[in-house]
Design a protein around this motif. Structure first.
Motif, PDB file in Angstrom:
ATOM      1  N   PRO A   1      47.197  51.302  47.396  1.00 44.09           N
ATOM      2  CA  PRO A   1      47.457  52.749  47.329  1.00 44.09           C
ATOM      3  C   PRO A   1      46.226  53.550  46.916  1.00 44.09           C
ATOM      4  CG  PRO A   1      48.625  51.572  45.565  1.00 44.09           C
ATOM      5  CD  PRO A   1      48.059  50.531  46.486  1.00 44.09           C
ATOM      6  N   ASP A   2      45.446  53.003  45.961  1.00 39.63           N
ATOM      7  CA  ASP A   2      44.309  53.775  45.442  1.00 39.63           C
ATOM      8  C   ASP A   2      43.244  54.042  46.492  1.00 39.63           C
ATOM      9  OD1 ASP A   2      45.379  53.996  42.871  1.00 39.63           O
ATOM     10  OD2 ASP A   2      44.742  51.940  42.420  1.00 39.63           O
ATOM     11  N   ALA A   3      43.266  53.264  47.597  1.00 38.51           N
ATOM     12  CA  ALA A   3      42.244  53.454  48.633  1.00 38.51           C
ATOM     13  C   ALA A   3      42.700  54.464  49.685  1.00 38.51           C
ATOM     14  CB  ALA A   3      41.942  52.109  49.294  1.00 38.51           C
ATOM     15  N   CYS A   4      43.930  54.971  49.542  1.00 40.54           N
ATOM     16  CA  CYS A   4      44.483  55.841  50.584  1.00 40.54           C
ATOM     17  C   CYS A   4      44.551  57.304  50.124  1.00 40.54           C
ATOM     18  CB  CYS A   4      45.875  55.345  50.966  1.00 40.54           C
ATOM     19  SG  CYS A   4      46.659  56.436  52.158  1.00 40.54           S
ATOM     20  N   PRO A   5      43.968  58.235  50.899  1.00 43.17           N
ATOM     21  CA  PRO A   5      43.995  59.642  50.485  1.00 43.17           C
ATOM     22  C   PRO A   5      45.411  60.212  50.377  1.00 43.17           C
ATOM     23  CG  PRO A   5      42.907  59.398  52.641  1.00 43.17           C
ATOM     24  CD  PRO A   5      43.145  58.017  52.116  1.00 43.17           C
ATOM     25  N   VAL A   6      46.348  59.695  51.171  1.00 43.87           N
ATOM     26  CA  VAL A   6      47.720  60.218  51.093  1.00 43.87           C
ATOM     27  C   VAL A   6      48.279  59.957  49.689  1.00 43.87           C
ATOM     28  CG1 VAL A   6      50.053  60.145  52.063  1.00 43.87           C
ATOM     29  CG2 VAL A   6      48.070  59.727  53.550  1.00 43.87           C
ATOM     30  N   TYR A   7      48.077  58.727  49.221  1.00 49.71           N
ATOM     31  CA  TYR A   7      48.550  58.385  47.875  1.00 49.71           C
ATOM     32  C   TYR A   7      47.776  59.171  46.810  1.00 49.71           C
ATOM     33  CZ  TYR A   7      49.384  55.934  43.542  1.00 49.71           C
ATOM     34  OH  TYR A   7      49.690  55.660  42.235  1.00 49.71           O
ATOM     35  N   GLN A   8      46.467  59.286  46.990  1.00 46.99           N
ATOM     36  CA  GLN A   8      45.653  59.996  45.985  1.00 46.99           C
ATOM     37  C   GLN A   8      46.121  61.447  45.817  1.00 46.99           C
ATOM     38  OE1 GLN A   8      41.580  59.545  47.323  1.00 46.99           O
ATOM     39  NE2 GLN A   8      41.692  57.327  47.158  1.00 46.99           N
ATOM     40  N   ILE A   9      46.433  62.077  46.940  1.00 47.19           N
ATOM     41  CA  ILE A   9      46.883  63.468  46.876  1.00 47.19           C
ATOM     42  C   ILE A   9      48.278  63.527  46.248  1.00 47.19           C
ATOM     43  CG2 ILE A   9      47.477  65.515  48.266  1.00 47.19           C
ATOM     44  CD1 ILE A   9      45.333  64.503  50.321  1.00 47.19           C
ATOM     45  N   PHE A  10      49.138  62.602  46.643  1.00 44.36           N
ATOM     46  CA  PHE A  10      50.498  62.534  46.094  1.00 44.36           C
ATOM     47  C   PHE A  10      50.434  62.405  44.564  1.00 44.36           C
ATOM     48  CE2 PHE A  10      54.643  61.035  45.061  1.00 44.36           C
ATOM     49  CZ  PHE A  10      55.485  61.346  46.121  1.00 44.36           C
ATOM     50  N   ARG A  11      49.607  61.466  44.107  1.00 42.53           N
ATOM     51  CA  ARG A  11      49.507  61.194  42.672  1.00 42.53           C
ATOM     52  C   ARG A  11      48.955  62.401  41.922  1.00 42.53           C
ATOM     53  NH1 ARG A  11      45.296  56.679  41.499  1.00 42.53           N
ATOM     54  NH2 ARG A  11      44.027  58.391  42.283  1.00 42.53           N
ATOM     55  N   ALA A  12      47.976  63.096  42.530  1.00 40.51           N
ATOM     56  CA  ALA A  12      47.390  64.262  41.860  1.00 40.51           C
ATOM     57  C   ALA A  12      48.430  65.361  41.666  1.00 40.51           C
ATOM     58  CB  ALA A  12      46.208  64.791  42.660  1.00 40.51           C
ATOM     59  N   ILE A  13      49.325  65.516  42.623  1.00 39.99           N
ATOM     60  CA  ILE A  13      50.326  66.579  42.507  1.00 39.99           C
ATOM     61  C   ILE A  13      51.443  66.168  41.546  1.00 39.99           C
ATOM     62  CG2 ILE A  13      52.066  67.967  43.745  1.00 39.99           C
ATOM     63  CD1 ILE A  13      50.350  67.532  46.282  1.00 39.99           C
ATOM     64  N   ALA A  14      52.018  64.976  41.774  1.00 45.12           N
ATOM     65  CA  ALA A  14      53.225  64.595  41.022  1.00 45.12           C
ATOM     66  C   ALA A  14      52.892  64.004  39.653  1.00 45.12           C
ATOM     67  CB  ALA A  14      54.029  63.590  41.835  1.00 45.12           C
ATOM     68  N   GLY A  15      51.683  63.443  39.510  1.00 47.48           N
ATOM     69  CA  GLY A  15      51.332  62.750  38.264  1.00 47.48           C
ATOM     70  C   GLY A  15      51.569  61.253  38.441  1.00 47.48           C
ATOM     71  N   VAL A  16      50.737  60.462  37.770  1.00 42.99           N
ATOM     72  CA  VAL A  16      50.758  59.019  37.996  1.00 42.99           C
ATOM     73  C   VAL A  16      52.058  58.384  37.489  1.00 42.99           C
ATOM     74  CG1 VAL A  16      49.538  58.411  35.862  1.00 42.99           C
ATOM     75  CG2 VAL A  16      49.278  56.961  37.892  1.00 42.99           C
ATOM     76  N   GLU A  17      52.688  59.021  36.509  1.00 43.10           N
ATOM     77  CA  GLU A  17      53.890  58.412  35.922  1.00 43.10           C
ATOM     78  C   GLU A  17      55.182  58.846  36.592  1.00 43.10           C
ATOM     79  OE1 GLU A  17      53.386  59.287  31.782  1.00 43.10           O
ATOM     80  OE2 GLU A  17      51.652  57.937  31.736  1.00 43.10           O
ATOM     81  N   ASP A  18      55.120  59.810  37.465  1.00 46.52           N
ATOM     82  CA  ASP A  18      56.317  60.289  38.147  1.00 46.52           C
ATOM     83  C   ASP A  18      56.960  59.139  38.924  1.00 46.52           C
ATOM     84  OD1 ASP A  18      57.600  63.076  39.265  1.00 46.52           O
ATOM     85  OD2 ASP A  18      57.568  61.529  40.831  1.00 46.52           O
TER      86      ASP A  18
END
Ligand code: ADP
Ligand code: TRP
Length: 322
Positions: free
Chosen positions: A228-245
């Motif tokens: 996941p960490d290598a994928c921009p889709v996940y990176q953007i998702f995590r930045a918006i929702a937060g890593v613990e969501d």
């Protein structure tokens, strides 16, 4: 209560990178700090010279700031040109600024490195930015990493002025966003207004979906496990929702398990954006339909900024012998 000052240049549509890197920080700080947030229109003139586009962008940035959650009852939101005293303060500071300090400015150096002729506005950019900060007696300046040098130059100038004329200015500190991650754009590079790779969370649903589908992913087949960490889709998702969501955790789990296609991940990101920015999107639509309200907010903010700003400039003038 500590005072916070920050601004953004009105040079195009704000995007998820601006939100996650800067604006969300302002929204959080407004509950515990006194905020001065401004639209850096004089700074925009150093590189943007279309009057109609500038007017439109100033208006849009104001609307988007409020839509993203800045509360005008708590925050003095103003246009730089409504506090023209800042240019006088910039002059007083310029007269204490050795050339070698401006020579170091990264924007100026970038122009030179590219063989472009910089205008004097670019050269003086850090001095005007120092005046923006010092005029409000700010304690804290929340910015992205690229702006740290400008805050350091500001401290240097304030220190020189104080050393020569006596204690006039407060020395501000910068504050980086939590994690201070750089958000990738749809091409995988840093998301930026200058690269045509932005995601605008206020887009209509259909173009937004299309835009998200353009996010560059690799060709790992659907059934394979993915990082996941290598994928921009996940990176953007995590930045918006937060890593613990829990939605972020679920998405990371599904990437690692295999069987999740990038199309599905993009669909989840689309739904997250609609959900997370739902209230902001609604507020923005209301504000777009009510320019009078936006104008009144900016007028109020400017009044507050002028109250504080005029006192600072008068103090600096008197110290210089004017
Ligand atoms: P742009 O590169 O789009 O012109 P600006 O330079 O106007 O953005 O940046 C405004 C604020 O948003 C700055 O504090 C900057 O650090 C932050 N910012 C811009 N792009 C990103 C990004 N991709 N990720 C995180 N923060 C960003
Ligand atoms: N230089 C900043 C940017 O490009 C905008 C800016 C102008 C600013 N004056 C400021 C930011 C004062 C913080 C404080 O993003």
């Amino acid at each position: 209560m500590k005072r916070v000052l920050s601004g953004v240049r009105p040079t195009g549509q704000l995007h998820l990178g601006n939100y996650c890197g800067a604006i969300r920080q302002f929204v959080d700080l407004q509950h515990s700090h006194e905020l001065f947030i401004f639209i850096a229109s004089y700074h925009a003139l150093t590189t943007h010279s279309d009057p109609e586009a500038l007017r439109a962008s100033i208006r849009q940035v104001a609307i988007d700031y409020i839509a993203f959650g800045l509360d005008p009852a708590k925050v003095a939101l103003y246009r730089q040109q409504d506090l023209p005293q800042v240019t006088e303060l910039a002059w007083l500071l310029a007269c204490q600024c050795p050339m070698y300090l401006s020579d170091k400015g990264v924007t100026y150096k970038d122009f030179q490195a590219k063989g472009l002729t910089a205008n004097v506005g670019i050269y003086n950019y850090p001095i005007l930015q120092a005046a923006d900060i010092l005029i409000t007696d700010a304690d804290l300046v929340p910015v992205g990493k690229d702006q740290v040098q400008n805050v350091e130059i500001c401290r240097d100038l304030a220190g020189r002025f104080n050393h020569h004329y006596g204690q006039v200015f407060k020395l501000p500190e910068y504050r980086l966003a939590d994690g201070a991650q750089v958000l990738p754009g749809i091409d995988g590079q840093k998301m930026s207004k200058s690269y045509d790779n932005i995601i605008d969370p206020f887009m209509d649903e259909k173009p937004l979906r299309k835009r998200l589908n353009k996010i560059k992913t690799d060709s790992t087949p659907m059934e394979d496990t993915k990082d996941p960490d290598a994928c921009p889709v996940y990176q953007i998702f995590r930045a918006i929702a937060g890593v613990e969501d829990e939605r972020t955790v679920q998405l990371a789990t599904d990437y690692r398990a295999g069987g999740l296609g990038y199309g599905d991940a993009k669909k989840r990101l689309f739904e997250l954006i609609l959900d997370h920015f739902g209230p902001a999107r609604a507020r923005r639509a209301e504000l777009m339909a009510d320019p009078e309200q936006v104008e009144a907010i900016l007028r109020d903010g400017a009044e507050r900024a002028r109250e504080v700003g005029t006192a600072t400039v008068n103090r600096a003038r008197a110290a210089c012998g004017l």
